[in-house]
Scaffold this active site. Structure first.
Site, PDB file in Angstrom:
ATOM      1  N   GLY A  67      -5.511 -32.406   6.731  1.00  0.00           N
ATOM      2  CA  GLY A  67      -6.331 -31.196   6.666  1.00  0.00           C
ATOM      3  C   GLY A  67      -7.714 -31.336   7.267  1.00  0.00           C
ATOM      4  N   TYR A  71     -12.263 -22.784  -9.545  1.00  0.00           N
ATOM      5  CA  TYR A  71     -12.626 -23.093  -8.148  1.00  0.00           C
ATOM      6  C   TYR A  71     -13.970 -22.436  -7.791  1.00  0.00           C
ATOM      7  CZ  TYR A  71     -11.555 -24.003  -3.162  1.00  0.00           C
ATOM      8  OH  TYR A  71     -11.555 -24.450  -1.856  1.00  0.00           O
TER       9      TYR A  71
HETATM   10  N1  NAD Z   1      -8.217 -24.852   3.799  1.00  0.00           N
HETATM   11  C1  NAD Z   1      -8.933 -23.905   3.237  1.00  0.00           C
HETATM   12  O1  NAD Z   1      -8.550 -22.716   3.258  1.00  0.00           O
HETATM   13  C2  NAD Z   1     -10.244 -24.227   2.576  1.00  0.00           C
HETATM   14  C3  NAD Z   1     -11.196 -23.205   2.455  1.00  0.00           C
HETATM   15  C4  NAD Z   1     -12.407 -23.492   1.838  1.00  0.00           C
HETATM   16  C5  NAD Z   1     -12.664 -24.761   1.374  1.00  0.00           C
HETATM   17  N2  NAD Z   1     -11.729 -25.736   1.500  1.00  0.00           N
HETATM   18  C6  NAD Z   1     -12.048 -27.064   0.984  1.00  0.00           C
HETATM   19  O2  NAD Z   1     -11.856 -28.013   1.993  1.00  0.00           O
HETATM   20  C7  NAD Z   1     -11.612 -29.295   1.423  1.00  0.00           C
HETATM   21  C8  NAD Z   1     -10.436 -29.950   2.130  1.00  0.00           C
HETATM   22  O3  NAD Z   1      -9.270 -29.248   1.832  1.00  0.00           O
HETATM   23  P1  NAD Z   1      -8.073 -29.017   2.879  1.00  0.00           P
HETATM   24  O4  NAD Z   1      -8.084 -27.602   3.217  1.00  0.00           O
HETATM   25  O5  NAD Z   1      -8.141 -30.015   3.963  1.00  0.00           O
HETATM   26  O6  NAD Z   1      -6.820 -29.247   1.906  1.00  0.00           O
HETATM   27  P2  NAD Z   1      -5.778 -30.450   1.800  1.00  0.00           P
HETATM   28  O7  NAD Z   1      -5.050 -30.195   0.526  1.00  0.00           O
HETATM   29  O8  NAD Z   1      -5.004 -30.567   3.053  1.00  0.00           O
HETATM   30  O9  NAD Z   1      -6.693 -31.747   1.663  1.00  0.00           O
HETATM   31  C9  NAD Z   1      -7.327 -32.123   0.476  1.00  0.00           C
HETATM   32  C10 NAD Z   1      -7.300 -33.630   0.394  1.00  0.00           C
HETATM   33  O10 NAD Z   1      -8.001 -34.031  -0.811  1.00  0.00           O
HETATM   34  C11 NAD Z   1      -7.279 -35.115  -1.371  1.00  0.00           C
HETATM   35  N3  NAD Z   1      -7.581 -35.250  -2.802  1.00  0.00           N
HETATM   36  C12 NAD Z   1      -7.191 -34.431  -3.814  1.00  0.00           C
HETATM   37  N4  NAD Z   1      -7.607 -34.940  -4.982  1.00  0.00           N
HETATM   38  C13 NAD Z   1      -8.263 -36.103  -4.707  1.00  0.00           C
HETATM   39  C14 NAD Z   1      -8.918 -37.072  -5.496  1.00  0.00           C
HETATM   40  N5  NAD Z   1      -8.984 -36.976  -6.840  1.00  0.00           N
HETATM   41  N6  NAD Z   1      -9.515 -38.109  -4.872  1.00  0.00           N
HETATM   42  C15 NAD Z   1      -9.448 -38.237  -3.538  1.00  0.00           C
HETATM   43  N7  NAD Z   1      -8.825 -37.354  -2.722  1.00  0.00           N
HETATM   44  C16 NAD Z   1      -8.235 -36.301  -3.323  1.00  0.00           C
HETATM   45  C17 NAD Z   1      -5.817 -34.768  -1.130  1.00  0.00           C
HETATM   46  O11 NAD Z   1      -4.968 -35.898  -1.256  1.00  0.00           O
HETATM   47  C18 NAD Z   1      -5.870 -34.198   0.281  1.00  0.00           C
HETATM   48  O12 NAD Z   1      -5.650 -35.186   1.270  1.00  0.00           O
HETATM   49  C19 NAD Z   1     -11.415 -29.050  -0.083  1.00  0.00           C
HETATM   50  O13 NAD Z   1     -12.584 -29.378  -0.782  1.00  0.00           O
HETATM   51  C20 NAD Z   1     -11.161 -27.553  -0.147  1.00  0.00           C
HETATM   52  O14 NAD Z   1     -11.517 -26.999  -1.387  1.00  0.00           O
HETATM   53  C21 NAD Z   1     -10.532 -25.497   2.104  1.00  0.00           C
END
Ligand code: NAD
Length: 258
Positions: A18, A152
């Site tokens: 991601g 969240y």
């Molecule tokens: N994709 C979206 O729509 C979006 C929008 C706004 C914010 N975000 C934020 O972006 C960030 C990245 O999310 P993403 O979209 O890449 O999702 P994703 O689920 O692909 O990646 C999240 C990563 O965090 C890791 N993770 C979860 N719990 C963990 C822990 N306790 N310790 C270490 N690692 C842990 C997971 O294994 C995963 O690899 C997050 O904080 C998410 O809230 C995402």
């Protein structure tokens, strides 16, 4: 390949996939050294190898000892740390009536408390290799609420304010360490899959998620990585304590906006 991040040594949490992986890749392409960390140990090793990162380390961001160990290992591998990206996160779907206390605490631990634990643990490293930059991946959910995102919303708003407090402490202490938050809207990663699947098909899911986004599409991970690259670089050296929206215009909407 560029050199906007030459001399930067970046520690990125949640880097197995991601947004974390997209940021790691772009940072590498701009000349940084990168350590990816994640709770998914095999996946983060593969991810690190795929982009040529210095290391891929197992790391649960809720665990203070894991932070101490991961930071020490990254410091050893990269000979310093001057960019810290708090990216690891989980989503949660629940209202004031339906959210469980267990899930609320889990979301707060991963999405909010970890940013305090990790920033505090990283300060000695950042101080040793100034100028430094802390980049916190919040969300538009840290700026605008939904009745079903109780935990969240709370966590993502919390880290946006935490970023400002860190920024002010550093600036007023004469430290060349900045802190800023990034606020993406729905972006094409695994975290939105459950919401897409709820609608029965990719097309119907994307249509539902993008209905209120003026630009009518999902964000792409590289669009978030571009902002993170700017914040990691010295191009943003007078930028601290602020928030950056990557949201197709959604937070600009007012009452009656179409
Ligand atoms: N994709 C979206 O729509 C979006 C929008 C706004 C914010 N975000 C934020 O972006 C960030 C990245 O999310 P993403 O979209 O890449 O999702 P994703 O689920 O692909 O990646 C999240 C990563 O965090 C890791 N993770 C979860 N719990 C963990 C822990 N306790 N310790 C270490 N690692 C842990 C997971 O294994 C995963 O690899 C997050 O904080 C998410 O809230 C995402």
């Amino acid at each position: 390949m560029g050199n906007r991040l030459a001399g930067k040594k970046a520690f990125i949490t949640g880097g197995a996939q991601g947004l974390g992986l997209a940021m790691g890749k772009m940072f590498m392409e701009e000349g940084a050294d990168v350590t990816l960390t994640d709770i998914q140990v095999d996946k983060v090793s593969e991810a690190a190898e795929s982009i040529g990162a210095a290391a891929g380390i197992e790391h649960d961001v809720t665990d203070p000892q894991a932070w101490a160990d991961a930071l020490a290992a990254a410091n050893e591998q990269m000979d310093g740390i001057n960019v810290l990206v708090h990216n690891a996160g989980i989503g949660s779907w629940g209202s004031v009536e339906s959210e469980s206390l267990e899930m609320y605490r889990k979301v707060m631990a991963i999405d909010c408390d970890s940013v305090f634990i990790g920033s505090q643990a990283a300060m000695p490293y950042l101080k040793d290799h100034q100028p430094g930059s802390i980049i916190i991946i919040s969300s538009v959910a840290g700026l605008m609420a939904d009745g079903n995102y109780l935990a969240y919303n709370t966590a993502k708003a919390g880290v946006a304010m935490m970023s400002k407090s860190i920024a002010l402490h550093c600036a007023r202490s004469g430290l060349q360490i900045r802190s800023n938050s990034i606020h993406p809207v729905f972006t094409r990663t695994a975290i939105i899959d459950p919401m897409i699947q709820l609608k029965g098909s990719q097309e119907a899911g994307e249509k539902a998620l993008t209905r209120n986004i003026p630009m009518k599409r999902l964000g792409e991970p590289e669009e978030v990585a571009s902002m993170a690259t700017y914040l990691a670089s010295d191009e943003s050296k007078f930028v601290t304590g602020t928030e950056f929206r990557i949201d197709g215009g959604i937070t600009a909407c007012g009452v009656g906006s179409k």
